[in-house]
Design a protein around this motif. Structure first.
Motif, mmCIF file in Angstrom:
data_model
loop_
_atom_site.group_PDB
_atom_site.id
_atom_site.type_symbol
_atom_site.label_atom_id
_atom_site.label_comp_id
_atom_site.label_asym_id
_atom_site.label_seq_id
_atom_site.Cartn_x
_atom_site.Cartn_y
_atom_site.Cartn_z
ATOM 1 N N ARG A 5 0.814 -0.944 0.045
ATOM 2 C CA ARG A 5 0.065 -0.181 0.002
ATOM 3 C C ARG A 5 0.835 1.205 0.138
ATOM 4 O O ARG A 5 1.705 1.360 0.987
ATOM 5 C CB ARG A 5 -0.981 -0.039 1.283
ATOM 6 N N ARG B 102 -7.251 -2.305 -4.760
ATOM 7 C CA ARG B 102 -8.148 -1.301 -4.433
ATOM 8 C C ARG B 102 -7.422 -0.128 -4.278
ATOM 9 O O ARG B 102 -6.111 0.190 -4.466
ATOM 10 C CB ARG B 102 -8.777 -1.383 -3.173
ATOM 11 N N SER C 156 -7.647 4.749 -3.457
ATOM 12 C CA SER C 156 -8.769 5.647 -2.835
ATOM 13 C C SER C 156 -8.643 6.926 -3.966
ATOM 14 O O SER C 156 -7.398 7.256 -4.386
ATOM 15 C CB SER C 156 -8.176 6.151 -1.420
ATOM 16 N N THR D 122 -13.951 11.516 -1.074
ATOM 17 C CA THR D 122 -13.094 10.337 -1.311
ATOM 18 C C THR D 122 -13.813 9.155 -1.319
ATOM 19 O O THR D 122 -14.479 8.934 -0.264
ATOM 20 C CB THR D 122 -11.976 10.426 -0.486
ATOM 21 N N GLU E 62 -13.640 4.668 -1.959
ATOM 22 C CA GLU E 62 -12.823 3.544 -1.696
ATOM 23 C C GLU E 62 -13.007 2.784 -2.935
ATOM 24 O O GLU E 62 -14.546 2.527 -3.276
ATOM 25 C CB GLU E 62 -12.890 2.464 -0.670
ATOM 26 N N CYS E 63 -12.425 2.532 -4.031
ATOM 27 C CA CYS E 63 -12.735 1.726 -5.254
ATOM 28 C C CYS E 63 -11.812 0.503 -5.190
ATOM 29 O O CYS E 63 -10.709 0.393 -5.029
ATOM 30 C CB CYS E 63 -12.494 2.451 -6.427
ATOM 31 N N SER E 64 -12.812 -0.516 -5.679
ATOM 32 C CA SER E 64 -12.174 -2.208 -5.733
ATOM 33 C C SER E 64 -13.168 -2.993 -6.706
ATOM 34 O O SER E 64 -14.117 -2.334 -7.220
ATOM 35 C CB SER E 64 -12.028 -2.762 -4.358
ATOM 36 N N GLN F 127 -16.317 -2.690 -4.489
ATOM 37 C CA GLN F 127 -16.903 -1.190 -3.866
ATOM 38 C C GLN F 127 -16.574 -0.194 -5.152
ATOM 39 O O GLN F 127 -15.402 -0.161 -5.688
ATOM 40 C CB GLN F 127 -15.981 -0.904 -2.864
#
Length: 433
Positions: free
Chosen positions: A74, A131, A133, A141, A143-145, A148
Protein backbone atom coordinates in the motif's frame (compact mmCIF):
# COMPACT_ATOMS: atom_id res chain seq x y z
CA UNK A 1 5.25 26.75 -15.19
CA UNK A 2 5.95 25.28 -18.64
CA UNK A 3 5.04 21.59 -18.98
CA UNK A 4 5.31 18.96 -21.70
CA UNK A 5 4.87 15.22 -22.00
CA UNK A 6 7.84 12.93 -22.66
CA UNK A 7 7.55 13.62 -26.39
CA UNK A 8 8.25 17.32 -25.60
CA UNK A 9 5.34 18.66 -27.65
CA UNK A 10 3.02 20.42 -27.06
CA UNK A 11 4.27 22.88 -24.44
CA UNK A 12 1.75 24.52 -22.10
CA UNK A 13 1.95 27.19 -19.41
CA UNK A 14 0.25 25.54 -16.46
CA UNK A 15 -0.63 26.35 -12.90
CA UNK A 16 0.61 23.24 -11.07
CA UNK A 17 -0.57 22.34 -7.57
CA UNK A 18 1.78 19.96 -5.75
CA UNK A 19 0.33 19.12 -2.30
CA UNK A 20 2.61 17.41 0.22
CA UNK A 21 0.03 15.12 1.81
CA UNK A 22 -3.30 13.45 1.13
CA UNK A 23 -4.99 15.61 3.75
CA UNK A 24 -3.66 18.74 2.03
CA UNK A 25 -5.13 17.57 -1.29
CA UNK A 26 -8.53 17.04 0.29
CA UNK A 27 -8.56 20.32 2.23
CA UNK A 28 -7.42 22.45 -0.73
CA UNK A 29 -9.83 20.89 -3.18
CA UNK A 30 -12.79 21.28 -0.82
CA UNK A 31 -11.95 24.93 -0.29
CA UNK A 32 -11.35 25.69 -3.98
CA UNK A 33 -12.71 23.07 -6.41
CA UNK A 34 -10.01 21.88 -8.78
CA UNK A 35 -10.47 22.13 -12.55
CA UNK A 36 -7.78 20.42 -14.63
CA UNK A 37 -5.98 17.07 -14.84
CA UNK A 38 -3.95 14.90 -12.44
CA UNK A 39 -0.27 14.40 -13.32
CA UNK A 40 2.33 11.95 -12.07
CA UNK A 41 5.95 11.95 -13.26
CA UNK A 42 5.16 13.36 -16.71
CA UNK A 43 6.22 10.25 -18.67
CA UNK A 44 3.11 9.87 -20.82
CA UNK A 45 4.28 10.81 -24.30
CA UNK A 46 1.63 13.26 -25.44
CA UNK A 47 -0.92 15.65 -23.94
CA UNK A 48 -2.90 13.37 -21.63
CA UNK A 49 -1.42 15.00 -18.48
CA UNK A 50 -1.42 18.57 -19.80
CA UNK A 51 -3.96 21.29 -19.01
CA UNK A 52 -4.00 24.93 -17.84
CA UNK A 53 -4.23 23.56 -14.27
CA UNK A 54 -2.46 20.41 -13.11
CA UNK A 55 -2.71 18.55 -9.80
CA UNK A 56 0.59 16.75 -9.23
CA UNK A 57 0.97 13.60 -7.14
CA UNK A 58 4.78 13.60 -7.03
CA UNK A 59 4.99 14.71 -3.40
CA UNK A 60 2.61 11.94 -2.37
CA UNK A 61 5.49 9.49 -2.31
CA UNK A 62 5.15 7.53 0.92
CA UNK A 63 4.97 3.77 1.48
CA UNK A 64 2.07 3.05 3.84
CA UNK A 65 2.08 -0.72 4.49
CA UNK A 66 3.44 -4.03 3.20
CA UNK A 67 2.26 -7.57 3.90
CA UNK A 68 5.26 -9.88 3.58
CA UNK A 69 2.98 -12.93 3.48
CA UNK A 70 0.76 -11.87 0.56
CA UNK A 71 3.04 -9.36 -1.18
CA UNK A 72 0.40 -6.60 -1.02
CA UNK A 73 1.94 -3.13 -0.95
CA UNK A 74 0.00 0.00 0.00
CA UNK A 75 1.49 3.32 -1.07
CA UNK A 76 0.62 6.84 -2.12
CA UNK A 77 -0.05 7.57 -5.78
CA UNK A 78 3.15 9.53 -6.41
CA UNK A 79 5.45 6.62 -5.57
CA UNK A 80 7.43 5.62 -8.66
CA UNK A 81 7.71 2.04 -9.83
CA UNK A 82 11.47 2.57 -9.46
CA UNK A 83 10.95 3.36 -5.76
CA UNK A 84 9.00 0.11 -5.34
CA UNK A 85 11.66 -1.97 -7.07
CA UNK A 86 14.48 -0.40 -5.06
CA UNK A 87 12.80 -1.64 -1.87
CA UNK A 88 11.06 -4.82 -3.03
CA UNK A 89 13.62 -6.64 -5.21
CA UNK A 90 16.20 -7.10 -2.40
CA UNK A 91 13.35 -8.62 -0.37
CA UNK A 92 12.35 -11.00 -3.18
CA UNK A 93 9.35 -9.23 -4.75
CA UNK A 94 8.73 -7.81 -8.24
CA UNK A 95 6.00 -6.06 -10.23
CA UNK A 96 3.87 -8.64 -12.09
CA UNK A 97 2.96 -6.11 -14.81
CA UNK A 98 5.42 -3.37 -15.69
CA UNK A 99 5.88 -1.16 -18.76
CA UNK A 100 9.16 -0.28 -20.49
CA UNK A 101 9.99 2.41 -17.95
CA UNK A 102 10.02 2.28 -14.17
CA UNK A 103 10.04 6.08 -13.94
CA UNK A 104 6.26 6.38 -13.76
CA UNK A 105 4.06 6.87 -10.73
CA UNK A 106 1.64 4.31 -9.34
CA UNK A 107 -1.20 6.73 -10.09
CA UNK A 108 -0.01 7.05 -13.68
CA UNK A 109 0.29 3.27 -14.01
CA UNK A 110 -3.35 2.93 -12.94
CA UNK A 111 -4.59 5.79 -15.14
CA UNK A 112 -2.87 4.22 -18.18
CA UNK A 113 -3.56 0.62 -17.07
CA UNK A 114 -0.03 -0.09 -18.23
CA UNK A 115 1.07 -3.37 -19.75
CA UNK A 116 4.41 -4.99 -20.43
CA UNK A 117 6.25 -8.03 -21.72
CA UNK A 118 4.05 -10.35 -19.63
CA UNK A 119 0.58 -9.28 -20.79
CA UNK A 120 -0.09 -12.57 -22.60
CA UNK A 121 0.03 -14.29 -19.18
CA UNK A 122 -0.27 -11.58 -16.50
CA UNK A 123 -2.54 -8.97 -18.08
CA UNK A 124 -2.47 -5.24 -17.27
CA UNK A 125 -1.49 -3.38 -14.10
CA UNK A 126 -5.13 -3.33 -12.97
CA UNK A 127 -5.24 -7.12 -12.75
CA UNK A 128 -2.86 -6.92 -9.77
CA UNK A 129 -4.53 -3.92 -8.15
CA UNK A 130 -6.45 -4.64 -4.94
CA UNK A 131 -8.05 -1.21 -4.40
CA UNK A 132 -7.40 2.51 -4.46
CA UNK A 133 -8.69 5.70 -2.89
CA UNK A 134 -10.09 8.21 -5.40
CA UNK A 135 -10.90 11.87 -4.79
CA UNK A 136 -13.91 12.99 -6.82
CA UNK A 137 -14.75 16.37 -8.32
CA UNK A 138 -16.39 17.66 -5.12
CA UNK A 139 -13.49 16.59 -2.89
CA UNK A 140 -15.26 13.47 -1.60
CA UNK A 141 -13.05 10.38 -1.37
CA UNK A 142 -14.29 6.91 -2.35
CA UNK A 143 -12.81 3.47 -1.85
CA UNK A 144 -12.73 1.68 -5.21
CA UNK A 145 -12.20 -2.02 -5.83
CA UNK A 146 -13.84 -4.89 -7.69
CA UNK A 147 -16.52 -4.98 -5.01
CA UNK A 148 -16.77 -1.31 -3.95
CA UNK A 149 -17.74 1.23 -6.62
CA UNK A 150 -16.66 -1.34 -9.18
CA UNK A 151 -17.80 0.79 -12.12
CA UNK A 152 -15.51 3.60 -11.00
CA UNK A 153 -12.67 1.13 -10.38
CA UNK A 154 -12.87 -0.17 -13.96
CA UNK A 155 -13.25 3.28 -15.52
CA UNK A 156 -10.32 4.73 -13.59
CA UNK A 157 -8.01 1.89 -14.70
CA UNK A 158 -7.12 3.18 -18.16
CA UNK A 159 -9.23 6.32 -17.71
CA UNK A 160 -6.31 8.75 -18.21
CA UNK A 161 -7.01 10.69 -15.03
CA UNK A 162 -10.49 11.71 -16.18
CA UNK A 163 -12.49 10.16 -13.32
CA UNK A 164 -10.72 11.69 -10.32
CA UNK A 165 -7.45 12.05 -8.43
CA UNK A 166 -5.92 8.79 -7.15
CA UNK A 167 -4.62 9.33 -3.62
CA UNK A 168 -3.21 5.92 -2.66
CA UNK A 169 -3.48 2.31 -3.77
CA UNK A 170 -2.81 -1.31 -2.81
CA UNK A 171 -1.21 -3.69 -5.33
CA UNK A 172 0.04 -7.26 -5.26
CA UNK A 173 3.69 -7.99 -6.01
CA UNK A 174 5.02 -11.36 -7.20
CA UNK A 175 7.75 -13.37 -5.44
CA UNK A 176 11.13 -13.82 -7.15
CA UNK A 177 14.34 -15.55 -6.05
CA UNK A 178 16.78 -13.57 -8.17
CA UNK A 179 17.23 -10.14 -9.74
CA UNK A 180 18.43 -11.93 -12.88
CA UNK A 181 16.66 -13.53 -15.82
CA UNK A 182 17.59 -16.09 -18.42
CA UNK A 183 17.17 -14.20 -21.70
CA UNK A 184 16.91 -16.13 -24.96
CA UNK A 185 17.11 -14.24 -28.25
CA UNK A 186 15.69 -15.75 -31.44
CA UNK A 187 16.53 -14.32 -34.84
CA UNK A 188 13.43 -14.00 -37.05
CA UNK A 189 13.97 -13.67 -40.79
CA UNK A 190 10.68 -11.84 -41.44
CA UNK A 191 7.27 -11.02 -39.94
CA UNK A 192 5.83 -14.50 -40.55
CA UNK A 193 8.79 -16.03 -38.75
CA UNK A 194 8.48 -13.54 -35.85
CA UNK A 195 4.78 -14.25 -35.30
CA UNK A 196 5.37 -18.00 -35.44
CA UNK A 197 8.12 -17.64 -32.81
CA UNK A 198 5.72 -15.73 -30.56
CA UNK A 199 3.26 -18.63 -30.88
CA UNK A 200 5.95 -21.23 -30.31
CA UNK A 201 7.12 -19.51 -27.11
CA UNK A 202 3.72 -18.40 -25.82
CA UNK A 203 4.48 -20.01 -22.46
CA UNK A 204 7.51 -17.82 -21.80
CA UNK A 205 6.76 -15.48 -18.86
CA UNK A 206 8.14 -12.47 -20.76
CA UNK A 207 8.49 -11.85 -24.48
CA UNK A 208 9.16 -8.87 -26.74
CA UNK A 209 10.58 -8.35 -30.23
CA UNK A 210 12.63 -5.55 -31.69
CA UNK A 211 11.60 -5.19 -35.33
CA UNK A 212 13.42 -3.64 -38.29
CA UNK A 213 10.72 -1.39 -39.74
CA UNK A 214 12.77 -0.52 -42.84
CA UNK A 215 13.50 -4.06 -44.06
CA UNK A 216 11.83 -4.80 -47.40
CA UNK A 217 10.74 -7.71 -49.61
CA UNK A 218 11.24 -11.17 -48.11
CA UNK A 219 12.95 -9.54 -45.10
CA UNK A 220 9.91 -7.40 -44.21
CA UNK A 221 9.50 -7.47 -40.44
CA UNK A 222 12.78 -9.18 -39.64
CA UNK A 223 13.13 -9.19 -35.87
CA UNK A 224 14.94 -10.22 -32.75
CA UNK A 225 12.52 -11.93 -30.35
CA UNK A 226 13.64 -11.94 -26.72
CA UNK A 227 12.05 -14.16 -24.09
CA UNK A 228 12.87 -14.14 -20.41
CA UNK A 229 12.24 -15.90 -17.11
CA UNK A 230 13.56 -15.15 -13.63
CA UNK A 231 16.16 -17.66 -12.47
CA UNK A 232 16.51 -19.14 -8.97
CA UNK A 233 20.01 -18.32 -7.74
CA UNK A 234 19.29 -16.14 -4.70
CA UNK A 235 21.09 -13.08 -6.10
CA UNK A 236 18.69 -10.28 -5.21
CA UNK A 237 21.14 -7.39 -5.32
CA UNK A 238 23.32 -5.96 -8.05
CA UNK A 239 25.89 -3.15 -8.28
CA UNK A 240 24.32 0.27 -8.83
CA UNK A 241 25.51 1.81 -12.08
CA UNK A 242 25.41 5.49 -12.93
CA UNK A 243 23.21 5.93 -16.01
CA UNK A 244 24.46 7.52 -19.21
CA UNK A 245 22.78 10.71 -20.31
CA UNK A 246 22.16 12.60 -23.53
CA UNK A 247 23.63 16.03 -22.65
CA UNK A 248 22.02 18.10 -25.42
CA UNK A 249 19.43 18.02 -28.19
CA UNK A 250 20.72 15.99 -31.11
CA UNK A 251 20.57 18.04 -34.36
CA UNK A 252 17.49 17.17 -36.39
CA UNK A 253 19.43 16.13 -39.49
CA UNK A 254 21.29 13.39 -37.55
CA UNK A 255 18.22 11.17 -37.28
CA UNK A 256 17.08 10.25 -40.79
CA UNK A 257 16.18 7.16 -42.79
CA UNK A 258 19.85 6.49 -43.58
CA UNK A 259 21.05 6.62 -39.97
CA UNK A 260 18.04 4.58 -38.81
CA UNK A 261 18.61 2.00 -41.55
CA UNK A 262 22.28 1.71 -40.60
CA UNK A 263 21.41 1.29 -36.92
CA UNK A 264 18.76 -1.33 -37.71
CA UNK A 265 21.17 -3.37 -39.81
CA UNK A 266 23.87 -3.28 -37.12
CA UNK A 267 21.39 -4.12 -34.36
CA UNK A 268 19.90 -7.07 -36.25
CA UNK A 269 23.26 -8.56 -37.18
CA UNK A 270 24.73 -8.18 -33.69
CA UNK A 271 23.10 -11.55 -32.98
CA UNK A 272 25.06 -13.93 -35.19
CA UNK A 273 23.24 -17.19 -34.46
CA UNK A 274 19.62 -18.29 -34.76
CA UNK A 275 19.38 -18.52 -30.97
CA UNK A 276 21.41 -16.96 -28.15
CA UNK A 277 21.09 -17.35 -24.39
CA UNK A 278 22.52 -15.21 -21.57
CA UNK A 279 21.84 -14.10 -18.00
CA UNK A 280 20.79 -10.47 -17.57
CA UNK A 281 19.81 -8.23 -14.68
CA UNK A 282 16.16 -7.15 -14.67
CA UNK A 283 17.05 -3.49 -15.35
CA UNK A 284 18.38 -3.82 -18.92
CA UNK A 285 15.79 -6.50 -19.72
CA UNK A 286 12.71 -4.52 -18.67
CA UNK A 287 13.96 -0.92 -18.75
CA UNK A 288 16.75 -0.52 -21.34
CA UNK A 289 16.08 3.16 -22.02
CA UNK A 290 15.91 4.12 -18.34
CA UNK A 291 19.68 3.66 -18.33
CA UNK A 292 19.99 6.68 -20.66
CA UNK A 293 19.03 9.96 -19.03
CA UNK A 294 17.09 12.46 -21.19
CA UNK A 295 16.98 9.98 -24.08
CA UNK A 296 14.11 11.95 -25.60
CA UNK A 297 16.72 14.53 -26.66
CA UNK A 298 17.81 12.08 -29.36
CA UNK A 299 14.91 13.35 -31.45
CA UNK A 300 15.98 16.99 -31.26
CA UNK A 301 14.15 20.13 -30.22
CA UNK A 302 11.17 19.38 -32.45
CA UNK A 303 10.22 16.45 -30.22
CA UNK A 304 8.76 13.08 -31.16
CA UNK A 305 5.71 10.91 -30.80
CA UNK A 306 5.35 7.20 -30.19
CA UNK A 307 2.71 5.59 -32.35
CA UNK A 308 1.46 2.42 -30.66
CA UNK A 309 -1.43 0.35 -31.93
CA UNK A 310 -2.95 -3.05 -31.35
CA UNK A 311 -4.73 -5.33 -33.82
CA UNK A 312 -6.61 -8.58 -33.09
CA UNK A 313 -4.65 -11.81 -33.34
CA UNK A 314 -6.38 -12.91 -36.55
CA UNK A 315 -5.45 -9.60 -38.18
CA UNK A 316 -1.88 -9.60 -36.89
CA UNK A 317 -0.05 -10.48 -40.08
CA UNK A 318 -2.25 -8.37 -42.33
CA UNK A 319 -2.39 -5.29 -40.09
CA UNK A 320 1.23 -5.18 -39.01
CA UNK A 321 2.43 -6.10 -42.49
CA UNK A 322 0.39 -3.28 -44.06
CA UNK A 323 1.76 -0.74 -41.55
CA UNK A 324 5.34 -1.86 -42.18
CA UNK A 325 4.90 -1.66 -45.95
CA UNK A 326 3.51 1.86 -45.62
CA UNK A 327 6.48 2.90 -43.45
CA UNK A 328 8.94 1.46 -45.97
CA UNK A 329 7.19 3.30 -48.82
CA UNK A 330 7.25 6.58 -46.86
CA UNK A 331 10.98 6.21 -46.07
CA UNK A 332 10.21 7.28 -42.49
CA UNK A 333 12.29 5.09 -40.25
CA UNK A 334 11.52 4.44 -36.60
CA UNK A 335 14.52 4.37 -34.28
CA UNK A 336 12.57 2.21 -31.85
CA UNK A 337 10.10 -0.44 -33.03
CA UNK A 338 8.81 -2.92 -30.47
CA UNK A 339 6.40 -5.80 -31.10
CA UNK A 340 4.57 -7.66 -28.31
CA UNK A 341 1.72 -10.10 -28.00
CA UNK A 342 -1.36 -9.44 -25.84
CA UNK A 343 -3.62 -11.83 -23.97
CA UNK A 344 -7.38 -11.30 -23.56
CA UNK A 345 -8.77 -7.81 -23.03
CA UNK A 346 -10.08 -6.81 -19.61
CA UNK A 347 -13.39 -5.13 -18.74
CA UNK A 348 -12.05 -1.58 -18.36
CA UNK A 349 -13.71 0.65 -20.99
CA UNK A 350 -10.60 2.60 -22.04
CA UNK A 351 -7.92 0.00 -21.35
CA UNK A 352 -5.79 -0.38 -24.48
CA UNK A 353 -4.88 -4.09 -24.88
CA UNK A 354 -6.97 -6.63 -26.77
CA UNK A 355 -5.97 -10.18 -27.61
CA UNK A 356 -3.55 -9.80 -30.49
CA UNK A 357 -0.36 -7.95 -31.37
CA UNK A 358 0.86 -4.45 -30.53
CA UNK A 359 3.55 -2.48 -32.34
CA UNK A 360 5.13 0.70 -30.95
CA UNK A 361 7.06 3.06 -33.24
CA UNK A 362 8.91 6.29 -32.49
CA UNK A 363 8.74 9.10 -35.08
CA UNK A 364 10.48 12.46 -34.99
CA UNK A 365 7.96 15.30 -35.27
CA UNK A 366 8.55 16.88 -38.68
CA UNK A 367 6.52 18.27 -41.59
CA UNK A 368 4.23 15.69 -43.17
CA UNK A 369 4.26 13.28 -40.22
CA UNK A 370 0.72 13.90 -38.98
CA UNK A 371 -1.00 13.16 -42.35
CA UNK A 372 1.16 10.04 -42.60
CA UNK A 373 0.03 8.86 -39.15
CA UNK A 374 -3.58 9.41 -40.20
CA UNK A 375 -2.92 6.93 -43.03
CA UNK A 376 -1.66 4.44 -40.46
CA UNK A 377 -4.80 5.10 -38.36
CA UNK A 378 -6.97 4.00 -41.28
CA UNK A 379 -4.97 0.78 -41.68
CA UNK A 380 -5.27 0.04 -37.96
CA UNK A 381 -9.03 0.69 -37.88
CA UNK A 382 -9.56 -1.35 -41.06
CA UNK A 383 -7.99 -4.30 -39.22
CA UNK A 384 -10.13 -3.86 -36.08
CA UNK A 385 -7.45 -2.19 -33.95
CA UNK A 386 -6.97 0.95 -31.88
CA UNK A 387 -4.33 3.48 -30.76
CA UNK A 388 -2.83 3.70 -27.25
CA UNK A 389 -4.02 6.83 -25.43
CA UNK A 390 -0.93 7.08 -23.23
CA UNK A 391 1.32 7.54 -26.27
CA UNK A 392 -1.11 9.65 -28.32
CA UNK A 393 -0.69 13.34 -29.13
CA UNK A 394 -2.67 13.75 -32.37
CA UNK A 395 -5.42 11.14 -32.80
CA UNK A 396 -8.77 12.49 -34.01
CA UNK A 397 -12.02 12.09 -32.11
CA UNK A 398 -13.41 9.88 -34.87
CA UNK A 399 -10.42 7.52 -34.66
CA UNK A 400 -10.76 7.38 -30.88
CA UNK A 401 -14.48 6.58 -30.96
CA UNK A 402 -13.98 3.87 -33.61
CA UNK A 403 -11.23 2.20 -31.58
CA UNK A 404 -12.90 2.50 -28.16
CA UNK A 405 -16.59 1.63 -28.69
CA UNK A 406 -17.36 1.86 -24.95
CA UNK A 407 -16.43 5.53 -24.78
CA UNK A 408 -20.07 6.60 -24.31
CA UNK A 409 -20.44 4.43 -21.21
CA UNK A 410 -17.19 5.93 -19.90
CA UNK A 411 -18.47 9.45 -20.50
CA UNK A 412 -21.79 8.64 -18.84
CA UNK A 413 -19.95 7.46 -15.74
CA UNK A 414 -17.96 10.70 -15.73
CA UNK A 415 -21.22 12.65 -15.75
CA UNK A 416 -22.59 10.47 -12.94
CA UNK A 417 -19.69 11.44 -10.64
CA UNK A 418 -19.36 15.05 -11.87
CA UNK A 419 -15.95 14.41 -13.41
CA UNK A 420 -16.86 15.60 -16.92
CA UNK A 421 -16.79 19.27 -15.91
CA UNK A 422 -13.83 18.94 -13.54
CA UNK A 423 -11.15 16.58 -14.86
CA UNK A 424 -10.08 17.64 -18.35
CA UNK A 425 -6.85 17.48 -20.33
CA UNK A 426 -5.73 18.74 -23.71
CA UNK A 427 -6.16 15.16 -24.92
CA UNK A 428 -9.70 14.74 -23.59
CA UNK A 429 -10.82 17.98 -25.22
CA UNK A 430 -9.19 16.98 -28.52
CA UNK A 431 -10.96 13.60 -28.43
CA UNK A 432 -14.34 15.09 -27.53
CA UNK A 433 -14.65 13.67 -24.01
Amino acid sequence: MRLTGWGRKPVVDADMLAPRSISEVQIRCRQTPFRGIPRGNGRSYGDSALAPRVLSSRRLDRFLAFDAETGVLRCEAGVLLADILDVSVPRGWFLPATPGTKLISVGGAIASDVHGKSHHLEGCFSRHLERFSLMLADGETLECSRTQHADLFRATCGGMGLTGFILEASLRLKPIRSAYLRETTFKAENLDHALSLFSEHAGAPYSVAWIDCLATGPRLGRSLLMTGDFIDDGRLRAPVKSPLSVPFDVPGFALNRYSVAAFNALYYHRVRTAQRERMVHFDPFFYPLDGIGHWNRIYGKSGFTQYQFVVPREAGHGGIGAVLKRIVASKRGSFLAVLKTFGPANDNPLSFPMEGYTLALDFKLEPGLLPFLEELDRIVLDHGGRIYLTKDVRMSGDTFRAGYPRWEAFQELRRKYGADTTFRSLQSERLGL
